[in-house]
Design an enzyme around this catalytic site. Sequence first.
Site, short mmCIF file in Angstrom:
data_model
loop_
_atom_site.label_atom_id
_atom_site.label_comp_id
_atom_site.label_asym_id
_atom_site.label_seq_id
_atom_site.Cartn_x
_atom_site.Cartn_y
_atom_site.Cartn_z
N HIS A 70 -7.47 4.89 -0.78
CA HIS A 70 -6.64 3.93 -0.06
C HIS A 70 -5.77 3.12 -1.01
CE1 HIS A 70 -9.21 0.38 -1.02
NE2 HIS A 70 -10.23 1.22 -0.88
N ASP A 72 -4.46 0.01 -0.25
CA ASP A 72 -4.49 -1.44 -0.08
C ASP A 72 -5.59 -2.10 -0.88
OD1 ASP A 72 -6.33 -0.16 1.71
OD2 ASP A 72 -6.53 -2.03 2.81
N ASP A 98 -11.25 -1.35 -7.06
CA ASP A 98 -11.19 -0.94 -5.65
C ASP A 98 -9.75 -0.90 -5.17
OD1 ASP A 98 -11.95 -0.28 -3.10
OD2 ASP A 98 -12.72 -2.26 -2.59
N GLU A 128 -7.50 0.13 4.57
CA GLU A 128 -8.94 0.40 4.53
C GLU A 128 -9.75 -0.88 4.50
OE1 GLU A 128 -12.89 1.09 2.65
OE2 GLU A 128 -11.22 -0.12 1.90
N GLU A 129 -9.17 -1.95 3.97
CA GLU A 129 -9.92 -3.18 3.73
C GLU A 129 -9.95 -4.13 4.93
OE1 GLU A 129 -11.71 -3.41 1.29
OE2 GLU A 129 -10.85 -2.49 -0.50
N GLU A 157 -13.45 6.38 -4.08
CA GLU A 157 -13.95 5.01 -4.10
C GLU A 157 -14.79 4.81 -5.37
OE1 GLU A 157 -13.67 2.33 -2.34
OE2 GLU A 157 -13.05 2.86 -0.29
N HIS A 331 -13.65 -6.63 -5.05
CA HIS A 331 -13.31 -7.85 -4.31
C HIS A 331 -13.65 -9.14 -5.07
CE1 HIS A 331 -13.84 -5.45 -0.26
NE2 HIS A 331 -13.09 -4.83 -1.15
#
Length: 364
Positions: A70, A72, A98, A128-129, A157, A331
Amino acid sequence: MPDLDLTADVVTLTAAVCDIESVSHHETELADAVERALRALPHLTVVRDGDAVVARTDLGRPERVILAGHLDTVPLTDPPNLPVRRESGRLVGRGTTDMKGGVAVQLRLAATITESTRDVTYVFYDAEEVEDRYNGLGRLARTRPDLLQGDFAVLLEPTDGGIEGGCKGTLRVDVHAGGVAAHSARPWNGSNAIHAAGEILARLSAYEPRTAEVDGLEYREALNAVGISGGIAGNVIPDACTVSVNYRFAPDRSGEQALQHVREVFHGFDVELGDTADGARPGLDLPAAQAFVAALGLPVTAKQGWTDVARFSTLGVPAVNFGPGDPNLAHTDHEHCPEQQIIDAEAALRRWLEDAPTDGEEHP
């Protein structure tokens, strides 16, 4: 409009990808850069769908594999943790773990592998987030499943450089305990629903989750209360109490089977389904998966959470998680990724893609 140099080394490319901000719902600039870079490669066919970009080789090979990641990220910190910095062999900043290290690996492979022994589909998707309804891979699975067909898929991932097979499913229910409202000075006129919910909590405390072996990997299930609510005032006996419960189940169970199991655990209570997502079998008994594991030479463990590999599973494509970065750092304000893990991930996937499939066939 920033451009991506796919001839750069993978660490430099990772930094460039990270420095194009792409917080969820704002991936267009990065998707544009990815699309421009890939359309310049004559050996790829490129399709744009919203802010998702899919690039495919069409070499006529008998096996097609998929690499997906992903675009984003979660929001930036304040002050922003971009542009990325290189410190002591690490890339530091938003997206390094990430999962823009994985995205950069995909881009490097797409640019430099022109004669693979396998056809390859590279998927770069949006959102995705955030909530599941926005997920770009989910959108492709619903509207363009033809683009996601293959024999095996790898979701890049972060896995700290290891291989994590499949994923567990997840289910959330609300378990309701009922009662009769009354004044708290005269509780004998009512029935306390919060007290009744004690039985729900007791069953959870006594519950013994199973460990299930699926395709040679062990998935540890979990059933836990994740929220509780009840009562309307300090002088009212509550007539309702709700315990929210999350069940993480092994991929040998479907969502329907998982719900039936939870209903059995809470027999006698009203169980209301909130949401559910099936898990994914790793398919390690299949030739494509075995070739992947053999080429990388790494041990495989079960993915104990849920990831987008489950979307491939619903399409009949077995999938694993493999990518650079420690998922525990995803994150966080101090998100970072070892440069060597990004380099090693590119080298490992290159070995696999350039290795002949073990199907006994000759390929053009």
